[in-house]
Write a protein that holds these residues in place. Structure first.
Motif, PDB file in Angstrom:
ATOM      1  N   SER A 122       4.669  10.890   4.345  1.00  0.00           N
ATOM      2  CA  SER A 122       3.621  11.185   5.328  1.00  0.00           C
ATOM      3  C   SER A 122       4.156  12.086   6.430  1.00  0.00           C
ATOM      4  O   SER A 122       5.310  11.972   6.863  1.00  0.00           O
ATOM      5  CB  SER A 122       3.090   9.895   5.949  1.00  0.00           C
TER       6      SER A 122
ATOM      7  N   PRO B  84      -2.103   9.027   5.551  1.00  0.00           N
ATOM      8  CA  PRO B  84      -3.394   8.368   5.366  1.00  0.00           C
ATOM      9  C   PRO B  84      -4.367   8.526   6.520  1.00  0.00           C
ATOM     10  O   PRO B  84      -5.526   8.124   6.402  1.00  0.00           O
ATOM     11  CB  PRO B  84      -2.996   6.899   5.208  1.00  0.00           C
TER      12      PRO B  84
ATOM     13  N   THR C 191       1.352   5.045   1.151  1.00  0.00           N
ATOM     14  CA  THR C 191       0.836   5.969   2.154  1.00  0.00           C
ATOM     15  C   THR C 191       1.341   7.383   1.916  1.00  0.00           C
ATOM     16  O   THR C 191       2.491   7.601   1.529  1.00  0.00           O
ATOM     17  CB  THR C 191       1.237   5.512   3.568  1.00  0.00           C
TER      18      THR C 191
ATOM     19  N   PRO D 133       1.787   5.987   9.502  1.00  0.00           N
ATOM     20  CA  PRO D 133       2.580   4.784   9.194  1.00  0.00           C
ATOM     21  C   PRO D 133       3.448   4.340  10.367  1.00  0.00           C
ATOM     22  O   PRO D 133       3.587   3.137  10.625  1.00  0.00           O
ATOM     23  CB  PRO D 133       3.425   5.217   7.992  1.00  0.00           C
TER      24      PRO D 133
ATOM     25  N   MET E  92       4.319  -0.773   3.560  1.00  0.00           N
ATOM     26  CA  MET E  92       3.795   0.572   3.378  1.00  0.00           C
ATOM     27  C   MET E  92       4.868   1.390   2.663  1.00  0.00           C
ATOM     28  O   MET E  92       5.883   1.745   3.263  1.00  0.00           O
ATOM     29  CB  MET E  92       3.437   1.192   4.724  1.00  0.00           C
TER      30      MET E  92
ATOM     31  N   ASP F 266       5.932   4.598   1.748  1.00  0.00           N
ATOM     32  CA  ASP F 266       5.520   5.916   2.227  1.00  0.00           C
ATOM     33  C   ASP F 266       6.119   7.028   1.380  1.00  0.00           C
ATOM     34  O   ASP F 266       7.334   7.146   1.251  1.00  0.00           O
ATOM     35  CB  ASP F 266       5.907   6.113   3.689  1.00  0.00           C
TER      36      ASP F 266
ATOM     37  N   PRO G 121      -4.590   2.640   0.921  1.00  0.00           N
ATOM     38  CA  PRO G 121      -4.724   2.531   2.379  1.00  0.00           C
ATOM     39  C   PRO G 121      -6.097   2.928   2.905  1.00  0.00           C
ATOM     40  O   PRO G 121      -6.354   2.777   4.109  1.00  0.00           O
ATOM     41  CB  PRO G 121      -3.639   3.484   2.895  1.00  0.00           C
ATOM     42  N   ASP G 122      -6.982   3.441   2.042  1.00  0.00           N
ATOM     43  CA  ASP G 122      -8.332   3.784   2.486  1.00  0.00           C
ATOM     44  C   ASP G 122      -9.333   2.683   2.137  1.00  0.00           C
ATOM     45  O   ASP G 122     -10.543   2.909   2.096  1.00  0.00           O
ATOM     46  CB  ASP G 122      -8.785   5.129   1.910  1.00  0.00           C
TER      47      ASP G 122
ATOM     48  N   LEU H 167      -5.630   4.142   7.526  1.00  0.00           N
ATOM     49  CA  LEU H 167      -4.620   3.082   7.533  1.00  0.00           C
ATOM     50  C   LEU H 167      -4.900   2.055   8.626  1.00  0.00           C
ATOM     51  O   LEU H 167      -4.737   0.848   8.413  1.00  0.00           O
ATOM     52  CB  LEU H 167      -3.227   3.692   7.703  1.00  0.00           C
TER      53      LEU H 167
ATOM     54  N   THR I 164       0.853  -1.184   0.000  1.00  0.00           N
ATOM     55  CA  THR I 164       0.000   0.000   0.000  1.00  0.00           C
ATOM     56  C   THR I 164       0.890   1.236   0.000  1.00  0.00           C
ATOM     57  O   THR I 164       2.004   1.218   0.543  1.00  0.00           O
ATOM     58  CB  THR I 164      -0.959   0.005   1.213  1.00  0.00           C
TER      59      THR I 164
END
Length: 296
Positions: free
Chosen positions: A42, A14, A11, A47, A37, A39, A94-95, A18, A9
């Protein structure tokens, strides 16, 4: 082949989505799962909190906001060689909230469709309605008319045909599947080189489905598997910017499909039409955002 699955996923701050993603994942499959994840920068700490709470979650920082497809490619490349060479991987936003047995149902469908390079579930919006996630590839006429008149005439026949709105949910091959949740056969994903990294956001899933088909693989819709997708969490941050990005990605996709020199006038016409459409919908989005309303 290993029974362990890797879920990738991407991120980008998120928020609480998440945690729901990771909590519901436990109900989606009986197999052991590792979550990577990827990322993209973020700043909300989600995360990092996820790594502390979920032992199967691993944080991989991409070093910047690389876009969706590029981040997925980096995560897939990072999968440990000692993971047992799993046949499949999951790519999901992640949603997403996972329905009971949703991953296992897609895996069962993959056994029925050995040429399936990608499989996707039925996707529900937060209000419970079914999102048209399994579509035809956008032809010049059908996709073009959907793009031009869709925002102003939602019930038009071109949009209905492109989105397969009138097709009953059934397990079947389709042109492409929403990239918000995909079960991917790793051999197929590797064969086509993963996501095209020219797409920062939008249309990378359309392009992936098209290239899988050109390589002899199928994109299979599996409506017995269900997820919920709260897709507004990212698009709602700056809808005007995202709409503009959508149109740029659409031109990239279409221009690739009409690359010949004699097709240059067609590419110019498409670019001009998309620029006009982008201007209209972006202005509308900004007006609606200023009023506190929906943008699209």
């Amino acid at each position: 082949m290993s029974d362990e699955l890797t879920v990738v996923t991407v991120t980008y701050s998120p928020g609480p989505h998440l945690d729901r993603f990771l909590a519901t994942l436990a109900h989606a499959t009986d197999r052991p799962v590792t979550v990577i994840m990827a990322d993209n920068g973020s700043t909300d700490g989600a995360p990092e909190r996820a790594v502390e709470r979920y032992p199967n979650a691993r944080l991989m920082r991409t070093g910047g906001n690389l876009g969706y497809g590029t981040a997925v490619n980096r995560a897939v490349a990072s999968i440990d060689a000692d993971a047992g060479d799993p046949e499949f991987l999951i790519v999901a936003n992640p949603d997403v909230q996972w329905g009971p047995g949703s991953i296992d149902l897609m895996l069962a469908a993959a056994a029925r469709w050995p040429r399936a390079g990608a499989l996707g579930p039925l996707i529900r919006d937060p209000d419970g309605s079914v999102y048209p996630s399994a579509r035809h590839l956008p032809s010049l006429v059908r996709g073009g008319m959907h793009a031009v008149v869709g925002p102003f005439w939602r019930s038009n026949p071109w949009t209905a045909a492109y989105r397969q709105d009138r097709a009953e949910p059934s397990e079947r091959p389709v042109g492409w599947l929403s990239g918000s949740c995909l079960l991917l056969r790793r051999a197929a994903f590797a064969q086509i080189g993963g996501f095209d990294e020219r797409y920062f956001m939008y249309m990378e899933d359309v392009d992936l489905g098209d290239r899988l088909g050109q390589a002899g693989w199928l994109n299979v819709y599996v409506p017995s598997a269900e997820i919920l997708h709260d897709k507004g969490h990212s698009t709602g941050r700056d809808p005007a910017r995202n709409l503009a990005a959508h149109h740029r990605s659409t031109y990239t996709f279409l221009s690739d499909r009409y690359p010949r020199r004699w097709q240059a006038p067609l590419r110019a016409a498409m670019k001009g039409a998309l620029a006009v459409r982008a201007g209209l919908v972006v202005r509308k989005a900004r007006r609606n955002q200023a009023k506190g309303g929906r943008s699209w």
